[in-house]
Scaffold this motif. Structure first.
Motif, PDB file in Angstrom:
ATOM      1  N   HIS A 170      61.975   5.370  61.790  1.00  0.00           N
ATOM      2  CA  HIS A 170      60.581   5.741  61.502  1.00  0.00           C
ATOM      3  C   HIS A 170      59.837   5.986  62.817  1.00  0.00           C
ATOM      4  O   HIS A 170      59.498   5.052  63.542  1.00  0.00           O
ATOM      5  N   ALA A 171      59.590   7.268  63.109  1.00  0.00           N
ATOM      6  CA  ALA A 171      58.870   7.653  64.328  1.00  0.00           C
ATOM      7  C   ALA A 171      57.582   8.389  63.982  1.00  0.00           C
ATOM      8  O   ALA A 171      57.115   9.235  64.751  1.00  0.00           O
ATOM      9  N   ALA A 172      57.000   8.065  62.822  1.00  0.00           N
ATOM     10  CA  ALA A 172      55.805   8.762  62.357  1.00  0.00           C
ATOM     11  C   ALA A 172      54.727   7.755  61.966  1.00  0.00           C
ATOM     12  O   ALA A 172      54.883   6.545  62.122  1.00  0.00           O
ATOM     13  N   HIS A 173      53.593   8.289  61.487  1.00  0.00           N
ATOM     14  CA  HIS A 173      52.526   7.527  60.832  1.00  0.00           C
ATOM     15  C   HIS A 173      51.884   6.462  61.704  1.00  0.00           C
ATOM     16  O   HIS A 173      51.265   5.523  61.199  1.00  0.00           O
ATOM     17  N   GLY A 174      52.020   6.593  63.009  1.00  0.00           N
ATOM     18  CA  GLY A 174      51.333   5.676  63.907  1.00  0.00           C
ATOM     19  C   GLY A 174      52.015   4.349  64.121  1.00  0.00           C
ATOM     20  O   GLY A 174      51.429   3.445  64.741  1.00  0.00           O
ATOM     21  N   TYR A 175      53.261   4.170  63.653  1.00  0.00           N
ATOM     22  CA  TYR A 175      53.996   2.939  63.919  1.00  0.00           C
ATOM     23  C   TYR A 175      54.556   2.984  65.346  1.00  0.00           C
ATOM     24  O   TYR A 175      54.281   3.908  66.099  1.00  0.00           O
ATOM     25  N   LEU A 176      55.328   1.987  65.749  1.00  0.00           N
ATOM     26  CA  LEU A 176      55.617   1.770  67.161  1.00  0.00           C
ATOM     27  C   LEU A 176      56.151   3.001  67.886  1.00  0.00           C
ATOM     28  O   LEU A 176      55.646   3.371  68.950  1.00  0.00           O
ATOM     29  N   ILE A 177      57.180   3.655  67.323  1.00  0.00           N
ATOM     30  CA  ILE A 177      57.756   4.796  68.044  1.00  0.00           C
ATOM     31  C   ILE A 177      56.755   5.939  68.108  1.00  0.00           C
ATOM     32  O   ILE A 177      56.640   6.631  69.133  1.00  0.00           O
ATOM     33  N   ASN A 225      56.220  12.835  62.999  1.00  0.00           N
ATOM     34  CA  ASN A 225      54.950  13.509  62.757  1.00  0.00           C
ATOM     35  C   ASN A 225      55.010  14.950  63.216  1.00  0.00           C
ATOM     36  O   ASN A 225      55.463  15.237  64.340  1.00  0.00           O
ATOM     37  N   SER A 226      54.539  15.862  62.367  1.00  0.00           N
ATOM     38  CA  SER A 226      54.315  17.234  62.822  1.00  0.00           C
ATOM     39  C   SER A 226      53.184  17.251  63.834  1.00  0.00           C
ATOM     40  O   SER A 226      53.161  18.069  64.753  1.00  0.00           O
ATOM     41  N   ALA A 227      52.233  16.332  63.657  1.00  0.00           N
ATOM     42  CA  ALA A 227      51.109  16.138  64.574  1.00  0.00           C
ATOM     43  C   ALA A 227      50.388  14.872  64.146  1.00  0.00           C
ATOM     44  O   ALA A 227      50.530  14.415  63.013  1.00  0.00           O
ATOM     45  N   ASP A 228      49.606  14.298  65.060  1.00  0.00           N
ATOM     46  CA  ASP A 228      48.779  13.145  64.721  1.00  0.00           C
ATOM     47  C   ASP A 228      47.464  13.560  64.078  1.00  0.00           C
ATOM     48  O   ASP A 228      46.764  12.743  63.499  1.00  0.00           O
ATOM     49  N   PHE A 229      47.083  14.854  64.236  1.00  0.00           N
ATOM     50  CA  PHE A 229      45.813  15.381  63.740  1.00  0.00           C
ATOM     51  C   PHE A 229      44.629  14.665  64.375  1.00  0.00           C
ATOM     52  O   PHE A 229      43.625  14.394  63.733  1.00  0.00           O
ATOM     53  N   GLN A 230      44.775  14.361  65.673  1.00  0.00           N
ATOM     54  CA  GLN A 230      43.703  13.740  66.438  1.00  0.00           C
ATOM     55  C   GLN A 230      43.627  14.402  67.811  1.00  0.00           C
ATOM     56  O   GLN A 230      44.654  14.731  68.397  1.00  0.00           O
ATOM     57  N   ASP A 252      70.932  13.994  61.997  1.00  0.00           N
ATOM     58  CA  ASP A 252      71.400  14.751  60.837  1.00  0.00           C
ATOM     59  C   ASP A 252      70.293  15.343  59.983  1.00  0.00           C
ATOM     60  O   ASP A 252      70.513  16.331  59.263  1.00  0.00           O
ATOM     61  N   LEU A 253      69.095  14.763  60.033  1.00  0.00           N
ATOM     62  CA  LEU A 253      67.990  15.231  59.195  1.00  0.00           C
ATOM     63  C   LEU A 253      66.682  14.770  59.817  1.00  0.00           C
ATOM     64  O   LEU A 253      66.577  13.617  60.251  1.00  0.00           O
ATOM     65  N   ILE A 254      65.702  15.654  59.872  1.00  0.00           N
ATOM     66  CA  ILE A 254      64.355  15.290  60.302  1.00  0.00           C
ATOM     67  C   ILE A 254      63.427  15.436  59.108  1.00  0.00           C
ATOM     68  O   ILE A 254      63.392  16.497  58.465  1.00  0.00           O
ATOM     69  N   GLU A 255      62.692  14.374  58.808  1.00  0.00           N
ATOM     70  CA  GLU A 255      61.662  14.449  57.780  1.00  0.00           C
ATOM     71  C   GLU A 255      60.327  14.688  58.471  1.00  0.00           C
ATOM     72  O   GLU A 255      59.919  13.920  59.336  1.00  0.00           O
ATOM     73  N   ILE A 256      59.650  15.762  58.076  1.00  0.00           N
ATOM     74  CA  ILE A 256      58.375  16.135  58.682  1.00  0.00           C
ATOM     75  C   ILE A 256      57.226  15.511  57.903  1.00  0.00           C
ATOM     76  O   ILE A 256      57.109  15.695  56.694  1.00  0.00           O
ATOM     77  N   SER A 257      56.385  14.774  58.617  1.00  0.00           N
ATOM     78  CA  SER A 257      55.203  14.191  58.011  1.00  0.00           C
ATOM     79  C   SER A 257      54.051  14.361  58.988  1.00  0.00           C
ATOM     80  O   SER A 257      54.073  15.266  59.828  1.00  0.00           O
ATOM     81  N   GLY A 258      53.045  13.484  58.913  1.00  0.00           N
ATOM     82  CA  GLY A 258      51.936  13.621  59.847  1.00  0.00           C
ATOM     83  C   GLY A 258      50.881  12.562  59.633  1.00  0.00           C
ATOM     84  O   GLY A 258      50.769  11.957  58.561  1.00  0.00           O
ATOM     85  N   GLY A 259      50.087  12.320  60.689  1.00  0.00           N
ATOM     86  CA  GLY A 259      48.974  11.400  60.593  1.00  0.00           C
ATOM     87  C   GLY A 259      49.304   9.985  61.035  1.00  0.00           C
ATOM     88  O   GLY A 259      50.443   9.633  61.316  1.00  0.00           O
ATOM     89  N   THR A 260      48.254   9.169  61.121  1.00  0.00           N
ATOM     90  CA  THR A 260      48.333   7.763  61.480  1.00  0.00           C
ATOM     91  C   THR A 260      47.331   7.023  60.600  1.00  0.00           C
ATOM     92  O   THR A 260      46.647   7.628  59.771  1.00  0.00           O
ATOM     93  N   TYR A 261      47.187   5.712  60.782  1.00  0.00           N
ATOM     94  CA  TYR A 261      46.156   4.988  60.038  1.00  0.00           C
ATOM     95  C   TYR A 261      44.763   5.530  60.364  1.00  0.00           C
ATOM     96  O   TYR A 261      43.873   5.533  59.519  1.00  0.00           O
TER      97      TYR A 261
END
Length: 430
Positions: A170-177, A225-230, A252-261
């Motif tokens: 998990h390297a998205a959504h504003g968590y540690l990575i 994250n595609s972007a943090d939108f900040q 093997d696979l990248i899931e694209i998401s975006g944003g943080t808290y």
């Protein structure tokens, strides 16, 4: 391209269709962080539902950095009870021949104050949110960073030994990575901060460590994250470059998401400040699926399989995303909380999933009139999230959703459950 077509991943593993149950936090572990009978029931039901891939909610590498009370987590070394619980969970979750991947995570500064008032993070940059739910983070030392990278690897190996068929870092959504990747939350001046190469070092070292431990034929995914939108955050151009590095590293696979808290695009709502313009089509914020344009822009330059999650409700939009190359896998989340058999229905010809969000009685009428205020929209989005938490609780405990539950009843249930879990967790630690 059809939803029922198979997908062979670079490592050789095969998904038997293009629908994935995306990760959703469950909150159903016991106070020692072990999977429970409720998690077995929940994922057995979802396995029956027909998706080719299921991704768990956050499995944390550190009990002191939970995303929320009730996360599954690993201690220094899992005991036999933990491994037995993992094996029982994964057996139920794969009973129809689908994949089940463990989402490995660390919440960093997005650890709730009730769990840890001073969580570790890349830098001592506090979340810009009102309410005092998150404490002031403490910057990680070099040794602590290296230890965490090792723990991501060990957790992935434990999950492989526990019956999971792959992992998602998990390297998205504003968590540690994600915090390391963003210049807003990473103010370090050593080899872990500054340039994008340095900010991505934690992620790339983690991927290399995981691959070394799990071997070449075990699927590794990254949620990015595609972007943090900040303003001043992790931008789309950064994301594209990191995706190139992940492809070269054998992901093997990248899931694209975006944003943080702070800017929760993952919930389909706006956060506390205006977003930066991104160099992708303007339709991104208006279309059915939130992140399709970002994924399509990446796919024009990459060969790695992409998964897109967020907003999909019609079979036609899913099929179009597959045909035009924007996605190789379609992720579904919230619809499966009230219709766990949704993948099977889509594969059988259903044209549109129900939009449960529109049926919710979210807020009193007087407060609904204030929705132009971003803070109110953010509160509404998180209240809705708690409603879905309650649906997951119901599926795990009874095997049936409770679609008639009000948002306020859900808020009371979740708050009560989390307080009780934290009390039991503290008692278990002695």
């Amino acid at each position: 391209m059809r939803l029922n077509s198979t997908l062979k991943l670079p490592c050789g593993a095969v998904l038997n269709n293009r629908i994935a149950k995306a990760a959703m936090t469950e909150g159903l572990a016991d106070p020692q962080g072990r999977p429970t009978a409720e998690l077995q029931r929940l994922y057995g039901i979802w396995s029956d539902g027909g998706a080719g891939l299921h991704i768990s909610g956050n499995i944390q590498i550190d009990a002191g950095h939970l995303e929320r009370p009730g996360n599954v987590f690993f201690g220094d070394q899992p005991d036999s009870e933990m491994m037995d619980a993992l094996l029982a969970w994964t057996k139920a979750a794969t009973r129809h021949g689908n994949h089940f991947w463990a989402q490995i995570s660390h919440a960093g500064r997005q650890t709730m104050r009730a769990v840890n008032p001073h969580p570790k993070a890349p830098s001592a940059v506090k979340l810009g949110l009102p309410g005092g739910q998150f404490g002031t983070p403490v910057a990680l030392t070099e040794d602590e960073i290296l230890n965490l990278i090792s723990r991501f690897g060990q957790a992935s190996l434990h999950c492989k030994n526990g019956g999971f068929t792959g992992v998602q870092i998990h390297a998205a959504h504003g968590y540690l990575i994600s915090q390391f990747l963003s210049p807003r939350s990473n103010e370090r001046t050593d080899r872990w901060g500054g340039s994008l190469v340095n900010r991505a070092r934690f992620l790339m070292f983690t991927i290399n460590t995981v691959r070394t431990l799990v071997g070449p034929h075990f699927p590794i995914s990254v949620k990015l994250n595609s972007a943090d939108f900040q303003r001043g955050g992790f931008a789309f151009e950064d994301s594209l470059q990191v995706a190139r590095w992940l492809q070269d590293a054998g992901v093997d696979l990248i899931e694209i998401s975006g944003g943080t808290y702070e800017q929760p695009k993952l919930l389909g709502i706006e956060g506390m400040e205006a977003e930066d313009a991104q160099n992708v089509a303007a339709t991104t914020l208006a279309r059915e699926a939130y992140f399709v344009d970002f994924a399509q822009a990446m796919k024009s330059e990459l060969k790695i399989p992409m998964m897109v999650t967020g907003g999909f409700r019609t079979a036609s939009a899913m099929e179009q995303a597959l045909r035009n190359g924007a996605a190789d896998v379609i992720g579904l989340a919230r619809p499966l909380c009230v219709m766990p058999e949704a993948p099977k229905r889509l594969l059988g010809g259903m044209a549109m999933l129900p939009r449960t969000e529109n049926q919710l009685k979210l807020l009193p009428e007087w407060l609904s009139g204030l929705r132009k205020i971003k803070t109110v929209r953010g509160i509404e989005g998180f209240a809705t999230q708690y409603w879905f938490y309650s649906q997951i609780y119901a599926l795990g405990r009874t095997g049936r959703a409770q679609p008639n539950m009000t948002v306020f009843a859900a808020l009371r249930e979740v708050e009560s459950y989390q307080k009780g879990w934290l009390k039991a967790h503290r008692a278990a630690k002695g």
